[in-house]
Scaffold this motif. Structure first.
Motif, PDB file in Angstrom:
ATOM      1  N   ALA A  90       0.826  -1.213   0.000  1.00 10.81           N
ATOM      2  CA  ALA A  90       0.000   0.000   0.000  1.00 10.81           C
ATOM      3  C   ALA A  90       0.859   1.260   0.000  1.00 10.81           C
ATOM      4  O   ALA A  90       0.344   2.363  -0.140  1.00 10.81           O
ATOM      5  CB  ALA A  90      -0.923   0.017   1.211  1.00 10.81           C
ATOM      6  N   ASP A  91       2.177   1.090   0.176  1.00 11.30           N
ATOM      7  CA  ASP A  91       3.112   2.213   0.234  1.00 11.30           C
ATOM      8  C   ASP A  91       2.722   3.192   1.341  1.00 11.30           C
ATOM      9  O   ASP A  91       2.677   4.402   1.151  1.00 11.30           O
ATOM     10  CB  ASP A  91       3.197   2.923  -1.114  1.00 11.30           C
ATOM     11  CG  ASP A  91       4.431   3.806  -1.224  1.00 11.30           C
ATOM     12  OD1 ASP A  91       5.425   3.521  -0.517  1.00 11.30           O
ATOM     13  OD2 ASP A  91       4.405   4.788  -1.990  1.00 11.30           O
ATOM     14  N   LEU A  92       2.406   2.609   2.516  1.00 16.36           N
ATOM     15  CA  LEU A  92       2.034   3.393   3.692  1.00 16.36           C
ATOM     16  C   LEU A  92       2.935   3.003   4.857  1.00 16.36           C
ATOM     17  O   LEU A  92       3.414   1.873   4.922  1.00 16.36           O
ATOM     18  CB  LEU A  92       0.576   3.106   4.085  1.00 16.36           C
ATOM     19  CG  LEU A  92      -0.506   3.560   3.123  1.00 16.36           C
ATOM     20  CD1 LEU A  92      -1.856   3.003   3.558  1.00 16.36           C
ATOM     21  CD2 LEU A  92      -0.543   5.071   3.044  1.00 16.36           C
ATOM     22  N   PRO A  93       3.151   3.919   5.799  1.00 15.67           N
ATOM     23  CA  PRO A  93       3.920   3.563   6.987  1.00 15.67           C
ATOM     24  C   PRO A  93       3.211   2.460   7.789  1.00 15.67           C
ATOM     25  O   PRO A  93       1.977   2.393   7.828  1.00 15.67           O
ATOM     26  CB  PRO A  93       3.964   4.862   7.796  1.00 15.67           C
ATOM     27  CG  PRO A  93       3.667   5.947   6.811  1.00 15.67           C
ATOM     28  CD  PRO A  93       2.782   5.334   5.773  1.00 15.67           C
ATOM     29  N   VAL A  94       3.997   1.601   8.432  1.00 13.29           N
ATOM     30  CA  VAL A  94       3.437   0.486   9.188  1.00 13.29           C
ATOM     31  C   VAL A  94       2.497   0.993  10.284  1.00 13.29           C
ATOM     32  O   VAL A  94       1.444   0.397  10.524  1.00 13.29           O
ATOM     33  CB  VAL A  94       4.564  -0.385   9.791  1.00 13.29           C
ATOM     34  CG1 VAL A  94       4.000  -1.447  10.711  1.00 13.29           C
ATOM     35  CG2 VAL A  94       5.380  -1.028   8.692  1.00 13.29           C
ATOM     36  N   GLY A  95       2.848   2.072  10.941  1.00 12.65           N
ATOM     37  CA  GLY A  95       1.987   2.614  11.996  1.00 12.65           C
ATOM     38  C   GLY A  95       0.615   3.000  11.477  1.00 12.65           C
ATOM     39  O   GLY A  95      -0.404   2.765  12.134  1.00 12.65           O
ATOM     40  N   VAL A  96       0.567   3.565  10.295  1.00 13.30           N
ATOM     41  CA  VAL A  96      -0.705   3.942   9.675  1.00 13.30           C
ATOM     42  C   VAL A  96      -1.496   2.689   9.339  1.00 13.30           C
ATOM     43  O   VAL A  96      -2.707   2.609   9.608  1.00 13.30           O
ATOM     44  CB  VAL A  96      -0.471   4.801   8.409  1.00 13.30           C
ATOM     45  CG1 VAL A  96      -1.758   4.983   7.629  1.00 13.30           C
ATOM     46  CG2 VAL A  96       0.128   6.142   8.785  1.00 13.30           C
ATOM     47  N   VAL A  97      -0.838   1.690   8.775  1.00 12.97           N
ATOM     48  CA  VAL A  97      -1.519   0.444   8.405  1.00 12.97           C
ATOM     49  C   VAL A  97      -2.090  -0.232   9.641  1.00 12.97           C
ATOM     50  O   VAL A  97      -3.207  -0.748   9.620  1.00 12.97           O
ATOM     51  CB  VAL A  97      -0.558  -0.486   7.633  1.00 12.97           C
ATOM     52  CG1 VAL A  97      -1.160  -1.869   7.443  1.00 12.97           C
ATOM     53  CG2 VAL A  97      -0.217   0.125   6.288  1.00 12.97           C
ATOM     54  N   ARG A  98      -1.363  -0.209  10.741  1.00 14.27           N
ATOM     55  CA  ARG A  98      -1.873  -0.813  11.986  1.00 14.27           C
ATOM     56  C   ARG A  98      -3.154  -0.130  12.447  1.00 14.27           C
ATOM     57  O   ARG A  98      -4.106  -0.795  12.858  1.00 14.27           O
ATOM     58  CB  ARG A  98      -0.814  -0.740  13.077  1.00 14.27           C
ATOM     59  CG  ARG A  98       0.290  -1.744  12.906  1.00 14.27           C
ATOM     60  CD  ARG A  98       1.301  -1.621  14.007  1.00 14.27           C
ATOM     61  NE  ARG A  98       2.259  -2.695  13.939  1.00 14.27           N
ATOM     62  CZ  ARG A  98       3.492  -2.622  14.393  1.00 14.27           C
ATOM     63  NH1 ARG A  98       3.928  -1.516  14.953  1.00 14.27           N
ATOM     64  NH2 ARG A  98       4.301  -3.654  14.298  1.00 14.27           N
ATOM     65  N   VAL A  99      -3.183   1.185  12.394  1.00  8.75           N
ATOM     66  CA  VAL A  99      -4.384   1.924  12.811  1.00  8.75           C
ATOM     67  C   VAL A  99      -5.546   1.614  11.870  1.00  8.75           C
ATOM     68  O   VAL A  99      -6.673   1.351  12.311  1.00  8.75           O
ATOM     69  CB  VAL A  99      -4.108   3.440  12.867  1.00  8.75           C
ATOM     70  CG1 VAL A  99      -5.393   4.213  13.119  1.00  8.75           C
ATOM     71  CG2 VAL A  99      -3.082   3.759  13.952  1.00  8.75           C
ATOM     72  N   LEU A 100      -5.289   1.628  10.568  1.00 11.23           N
ATOM     73  CA  LEU A 100      -6.342   1.354   9.594  1.00 11.23           C
ATOM     74  C   LEU A 100      -6.847  -0.083   9.719  1.00 11.23           C
ATOM     75  O   LEU A 100      -8.054  -0.336   9.618  1.00 11.23           O
ATOM     76  CB  LEU A 100      -5.833   1.616   8.175  1.00 11.23           C
ATOM     77  CG  LEU A 100      -5.422   3.057   7.870  1.00 11.23           C
ATOM     78  CD1 LEU A 100      -4.833   3.158   6.471  1.00 11.23           C
ATOM     79  CD2 LEU A 100      -6.575   4.022   8.046  1.00 11.23           C
ATOM     80  N   LEU A 101      -5.954  -1.028   9.965  1.00 11.50           N
ATOM     81  CA  LEU A 101      -6.382  -2.411  10.166  1.00 11.50           C
ATOM     82  C   LEU A 101      -7.195  -2.551  11.442  1.00 11.50           C
ATOM     83  O   LEU A 101      -8.129  -3.361  11.505  1.00 11.50           O
ATOM     84  CB  LEU A 101      -5.173  -3.347  10.203  1.00 11.50           C
ATOM     85  CG  LEU A 101      -4.502  -3.628   8.868  1.00 11.50           C
ATOM     86  CD1 LEU A 101      -3.252  -4.473   9.068  1.00 11.50           C
ATOM     87  CD2 LEU A 101      -5.456  -4.303   7.903  1.00 11.50           C
ATOM     88  N   GLY A 102      -6.860  -1.774  12.464  1.00  7.79           N
ATOM     89  CA  GLY A 102      -7.661  -1.771  13.681  1.00  7.79           C
ATOM     90  C   GLY A 102      -9.095  -1.351  13.396  1.00  7.79           C
ATOM     91  O   GLY A 102     -10.052  -1.936  13.928  1.00  7.79           O
ATOM     92  N   ASP A 103      -9.253  -0.342  12.529  1.00  7.10           N
ATOM     93  CA  ASP A 103     -10.594   0.092  12.119  1.00  7.10           C
ATOM     94  C   ASP A 103     -11.331  -1.040  11.421  1.00  7.10           C
ATOM     95  O   ASP A 103     -12.490  -1.332  11.707  1.00  7.10           O
ATOM     96  CB  ASP A 103     -10.523   1.296  11.173  1.00  7.10           C
ATOM     97  CG  ASP A 103      -9.932   2.533  11.825  1.00  7.10           C
ATOM     98  OD1 ASP A 103      -9.867   2.582  13.075  1.00  7.10           O
ATOM     99  OD2 ASP A 103      -9.540   3.447  11.073  1.00  7.10           O
ATOM    100  N   LEU A 104     -10.643  -1.678  10.463  1.00  4.18           N
ATOM    101  CA  LEU A 104     -11.262  -2.759   9.693  1.00  4.18           C
ATOM    102  C   LEU A 104     -11.582  -3.967  10.575  1.00  4.18           C
ATOM    103  O   LEU A 104     -12.589  -4.646  10.378  1.00  4.18           O
ATOM    104  CB  LEU A 104     -10.356  -3.176   8.535  1.00  4.18           C
ATOM    105  CG  LEU A 104     -10.137  -2.126   7.446  1.00  4.18           C
ATOM    106  CD1 LEU A 104      -9.104  -2.604   6.432  1.00  4.18           C
ATOM    107  CD2 LEU A 104     -11.441  -1.768   6.761  1.00  4.18           C
TER     108      LEU A 104
END
Length: 137
Positions: A90-104
């Motif tokens: 996704a070319d995103l920082p891991v911290g951002v992906v963790r937060v977004l995955l938490g939402d999902l």
């Protein structure tokens, strides 16, 4: 008239795009300023496996999720991926992906399989003895 250096925001005539860096959307804008995944604070290891739940409500509802959420859903649609793979693809920082995955995860769109702790893995010596026993048969 002086010429702007390459990559200067004024080159493109837009304050939201840098010719060399791409779109300038700050990570905190993607997560709404959050740094922890969801109110439960579920820790997501880099090697945790994320699987899309196609029967989940809201998976195909474009209005409820942001573009980054939809990107992660599309990446999981074809196969189960680790958090690290999703961040890279996704070319995103891991911290951002963790937060977004938490939402999902809270919406029930994905499931996360956490890695087995090393203490719960079988001892290598026992596995070797089993292999040797099978060979002896």
């Amino acid at each position: 008239m002086t010429e702007n250096p390459p990559g200067d925001l004024r080159d493109e005539g837009s304050q939201w795009y840098d010719g060399e860096a791409g779109p300038l959307v700050r990570p905190y804008a993607m997560t709404g300023g959050r740094t922890q995944p969801g109110p439960t604070g579920v820790p997501l290891d880099l090697i945790a496996l994320v699987t899309l739940d196609p029967a989940a409500p809201g998976v195909d509802d474009d209005s409820a999720l942001g573009p980054e959420h939809r990107t992660l859903i599309e990446l999981c649609r074809t196969e189960t991926q680790s958090v690290a793979e999703l961040a890279a693809d996704a070319d995103l920082p891991v911290g951002v992906v963790r937060v977004l995955l938490g939402d999902l995860l809270e919406l029930g769109c994905v499931t996360v399989s956490r890695p087995v702790p090393p203490a719960h893995l079988p001892d290598e010596r026992i596995l070797r003895e089993v292999i040797e026993g099978l060979r002896a048969l």
